[in-house]
Design a protein around this motif. Structure first.
Motif, PDB file in Angstrom:
ATOM      1  N   PRO A 168       0.838  -1.208   0.000  1.00 20.24           N
ATOM      2  CA  PRO A 168       0.000   0.000   0.000  1.00 20.24           C
ATOM      3  C   PRO A 168       0.867   1.250   0.000  1.00 20.24           C
ATOM      4  CG  PRO A 168       0.112  -0.920   2.186  1.00 20.24           C
ATOM      5  CD  PRO A 168       0.939  -1.815   1.298  1.00 20.24           C
ATOM      6  N   PRO A 169       0.340   2.382  -0.461  1.00 18.57           N
ATOM      7  CA  PRO A 169      -0.846   2.509  -1.285  1.00 18.57           C
ATOM      8  C   PRO A 169      -0.522   2.281  -2.744  1.00 18.57           C
ATOM      9  CG  PRO A 169      -0.005   4.676  -0.803  1.00 18.57           C
ATOM     10  CD  PRO A 169       0.903   3.684  -0.096  1.00 18.57           C
ATOM     11  N   LEU A 170      -1.513   2.442  -3.571  1.00 21.65           N
ATOM     12  CA  LEU A 170      -1.372   2.169  -4.994  1.00 21.65           C
ATOM     13  C   LEU A 170      -0.254   2.994  -5.635  1.00 21.65           C
ATOM     14  CD1 LEU A 170      -2.521   0.726  -7.458  1.00 21.65           C
ATOM     15  CD2 LEU A 170      -4.172   2.552  -7.712  1.00 21.65           C
ATOM     16  N   MET A 171       0.007   4.173  -5.110  1.00 18.25           N
ATOM     17  CA  MET A 171       1.025   5.032  -5.731  1.00 18.25           C
ATOM     18  C   MET A 171       2.392   4.365  -5.787  1.00 18.25           C
ATOM     19  SD  MET A 171       1.693   7.983  -2.954  1.00 18.25           S
ATOM     20  CE  MET A 171       2.847   7.768  -1.619  1.00 18.25           C
ATOM     21  N   THR A 172       2.640   3.377  -4.937  1.00 17.87           N
ATOM     22  CA  THR A 172       3.939   2.725  -4.940  1.00 17.87           C
ATOM     23  C   THR A 172       4.026   1.575  -5.950  1.00 17.87           C
ATOM     24  OG1 THR A 172       3.302   1.202  -3.188  1.00 17.87           O
ATOM     25  CG2 THR A 172       4.343   3.264  -2.520  1.00 17.87           C
ATOM     26  N   ASN A 173       2.896   1.148  -6.469  1.00 20.47           N
ATOM     27  CA  ASN A 173       2.931   0.017  -7.402  1.00 20.47           C
ATOM     28  C   ASN A 173       1.888   0.145  -8.507  1.00 20.47           C
ATOM     29  OD1 ASN A 173       0.809  -0.405  -5.615  1.00 20.47           O
ATOM     30  ND2 ASN A 173       0.989  -2.613  -5.642  1.00 20.47           N
ATOM     31  N   LYS A 174       1.856   1.310  -9.165  1.00 20.52           N
ATOM     32  CA  LYS A 174       0.861   1.562 -10.213  1.00 20.52           C
ATOM     33  C   LYS A 174       0.981   0.577 -11.374  1.00 20.52           C
ATOM     34  CE  LYS A 174       0.033   6.319  -9.199  1.00 20.52           C
ATOM     35  NZ  LYS A 174      -1.040   7.157  -9.387  1.00 20.52           N
ATOM     36  N   GLU A 175       2.173   0.076 -11.600  1.00 17.83           N
ATOM     37  CA  GLU A 175       2.334  -0.869 -12.716  1.00 17.83           C
ATOM     38  C   GLU A 175       1.579  -2.174 -12.482  1.00 17.83           C
ATOM     39  OE1 GLU A 175       6.034  -1.311 -10.109  1.00 17.83           O
ATOM     40  OE2 GLU A 175       4.792   0.315 -10.828  1.00 17.83           O
ATOM     41  N   TYR A 176       1.218  -2.439 -11.217  1.00 19.88           N
ATOM     42  CA  TYR A 176       0.477  -3.661 -10.899  1.00 19.88           C
ATOM     43  C   TYR A 176      -1.013  -3.408 -10.684  1.00 19.88           C
ATOM     44  CZ  TYR A 176       5.227  -5.250 -10.059  1.00 19.88           C
ATOM     45  OH  TYR A 176       6.560  -5.543 -10.206  1.00 19.88           O
ATOM     46  N   ALA A 177      -1.450  -2.192 -10.942  1.00 14.54           N
ATOM     47  CA  ALA A 177      -2.842  -1.832 -10.685  1.00 14.54           C
ATOM     48  C   ALA A 177      -3.794  -2.550 -11.640  1.00 14.54           C
ATOM     49  CB  ALA A 177      -3.020  -0.326 -10.831  1.00 14.54           C
ATOM     50  N   THR A 178      -4.939  -2.929 -11.110  1.00 14.38           N
ATOM     51  CA  THR A 178      -5.996  -3.490 -11.951  1.00 14.38           C
ATOM     52  C   THR A 178      -6.651  -2.342 -12.712  1.00 14.38           C
ATOM     53  OG1 THR A 178      -7.732  -3.208 -10.300  1.00 14.38           O
ATOM     54  CG2 THR A 178      -6.468  -5.287 -10.226  1.00 14.38           C
ATOM     55  N   GLU A 179      -7.487  -2.677 -13.674  1.00 11.96           N
ATOM     56  CA  GLU A 179      -8.198  -1.647 -14.428  1.00 11.96           C
ATOM     57  C   GLU A 179      -9.062  -0.800 -13.499  1.00 11.96           C
ATOM     58  OE1 GLU A 179     -11.354  -1.139 -18.119  1.00 11.96           O
ATOM     59  OE2 GLU A 179     -10.562  -3.117 -17.666  1.00 11.96           O
ATOM     60  N   GLU A 180      -9.748  -1.450 -12.556  1.00 12.11           N
ATOM     61  CA  GLU A 180     -10.602  -0.720 -11.613  1.00 12.11           C
ATOM     62  C   GLU A 180      -9.789   0.233 -10.743  1.00 12.11           C
ATOM     63  OE1 GLU A 180     -12.686  -4.390 -12.805  1.00 12.11           O
ATOM     64  OE2 GLU A 180     -10.704  -4.053 -11.946  1.00 12.11           O
ATOM     65  N   GLN A 181      -8.612  -0.202 -10.302  1.00 15.24           N
ATOM     66  CA  GLN A 181      -7.749   0.655  -9.489  1.00 15.24           C
ATOM     67  C   GLN A 181      -7.250   1.852 -10.297  1.00 15.24           C
ATOM     68  OE1 GLN A 181      -4.921  -2.328  -8.377  1.00 15.24           O
ATOM     69  NE2 GLN A 181      -5.983  -2.841  -6.476  1.00 15.24           N
ATOM     70  N   SER A 182      -6.889   1.610 -11.545  1.00 10.51           N
ATOM     71  CA  SER A 182      -6.410   2.702 -12.404  1.00 10.51           C
ATOM     72  C   SER A 182      -7.514   3.719 -12.663  1.00 10.51           C
ATOM     73  CB  SER A 182      -5.884   2.145 -13.728  1.00 10.51           C
ATOM     74  OG  SER A 182      -4.741   1.357 -13.502  1.00 10.51           O
ATOM     75  N   ILE A 183      -8.725   3.245 -12.893  1.00 11.12           N
ATOM     76  CA  ILE A 183      -9.867   4.144 -13.112  1.00 11.12           C
ATOM     77  C   ILE A 183     -10.123   4.967 -11.856  1.00 11.12           C
ATOM     78  CG2 ILE A 183     -12.388   4.201 -13.453  1.00 11.12           C
ATOM     79  CD1 ILE A 183     -11.979   1.754 -15.360  1.00 11.12           C
ATOM     80  N   TRP A 184     -10.093   4.308 -10.682  1.00 10.08           N
ATOM     81  CA  TRP A 184     -10.303   5.006  -9.412  1.00 10.08           C
ATOM     82  C   TRP A 184      -9.209   6.066  -9.201  1.00 10.08           C
ATOM     83  CZ3 TRP A 184     -13.830   6.320  -6.229  1.00 10.08           C
ATOM     84  CH2 TRP A 184     -13.559   6.648  -4.897  1.00 10.08           C
ATOM     85  N   SER A 185      -7.981   5.727  -9.505  1.00  8.04           N
ATOM     86  CA  SER A 185      -6.867   6.656  -9.373  1.00  8.04           C
ATOM     87  C   SER A 185      -7.076   7.893 -10.246  1.00  8.04           C
ATOM     88  CB  SER A 185      -5.558   5.956  -9.748  1.00  8.04           C
ATOM     89  OG  SER A 185      -4.498   6.877  -9.822  1.00  8.04           O
TER      90      SER A 185
END
Length: 193
Positions: A55-72
């Motif tokens: 955590p949080p997503l900012m440290t591993n954006k390359e592994y984000a799911t589509e839903e996480q990327s959309i939320w970001s």
């Protein structure tokens, strides 16, 4: 133009949360203020419980799911927020906490107002949310909307706020927009650092 996301705080099937968020948007849209308001319903985000390895997503954006990327991208697009939260067991809902935890820098250096409701106006939930938001570098304004399940809802199911709330609520909207607009310069300065 300053963009404000009105973020729902509940995903329950029997929630009244969306009614309150829609009222907030209607109230804000009818003010003569230079801002754009959009409801962001966490129930529609596609995100589940926060269960990330790093955590949080900012440290591993390359592994984000589509839903996480959309939320970001969605959260990053706003200058500020109004959180609409019920109170469960003297706290705000876990679904909202999960949605906050998925991100990091997308929240930073923005402003927020809090609209709470519950049997005791949702005050404990709003205090807990303020603590969490401060850790995410979100500046919360002092005026807030606080509604009673007994006085501002018909049969605890239909949102019908009393008129007495409107002046204070108007102050909250004004402060959220003013602070959100001012913090744009902080984010701009940080991006050049």
């Amino acid at each position: 133009m300053t963009r404000i996301g009105i973020i729902t705080g509940s995903t329950r099937d029997v929630r009244v949360n969306l009614q309150v968020a829609e009222w907030v948007k209607d109230f804000a849209d009818n003010k003569d203020i230079n801002a754009e308001f959009e409801i962001v319903d966490i129930k529609e985000s596609g995100l589940g419980r926060f269960n990330e390895a790093i955590p949080p997503l900012m440290t591993n954006k390359e592994y984000a799911t589509e839903e996480q990327s959309i939320w970001s991208r969605k959260i990053d697009s706003f200058d500020g927020f109004i959180f609409v939260t019920p109170e469960y067991n003297k706290n705000f809902p876990s679904a909202l906490k999960d949605h906050l935890d998925y991100l990091g820098e997308e929240w930073h250096h923005k402003a927020a107002g809090i609209v709470s409701y519950g049997s005791t106006l949702g005050i404990a939930a709003s205090l807990a949310l303020r603590t969490t938001l401060s850790n995410l570098k979100v500046a919360t304004v002092e005026p807030q909307g606080a509604f009673s399940l007994f006085n501002d809802f018909e049969n605890m199911a239909t949102f019908k706020p009393m008129e007495v709330h409107k002046p204070r609520f108007g102050e909250m909207i004004d402060d959220v927009v003013a602070w959100s607009t001012a913090l744009k310069s902080v984010r701009k300065e940080k991006s050049f650092a």
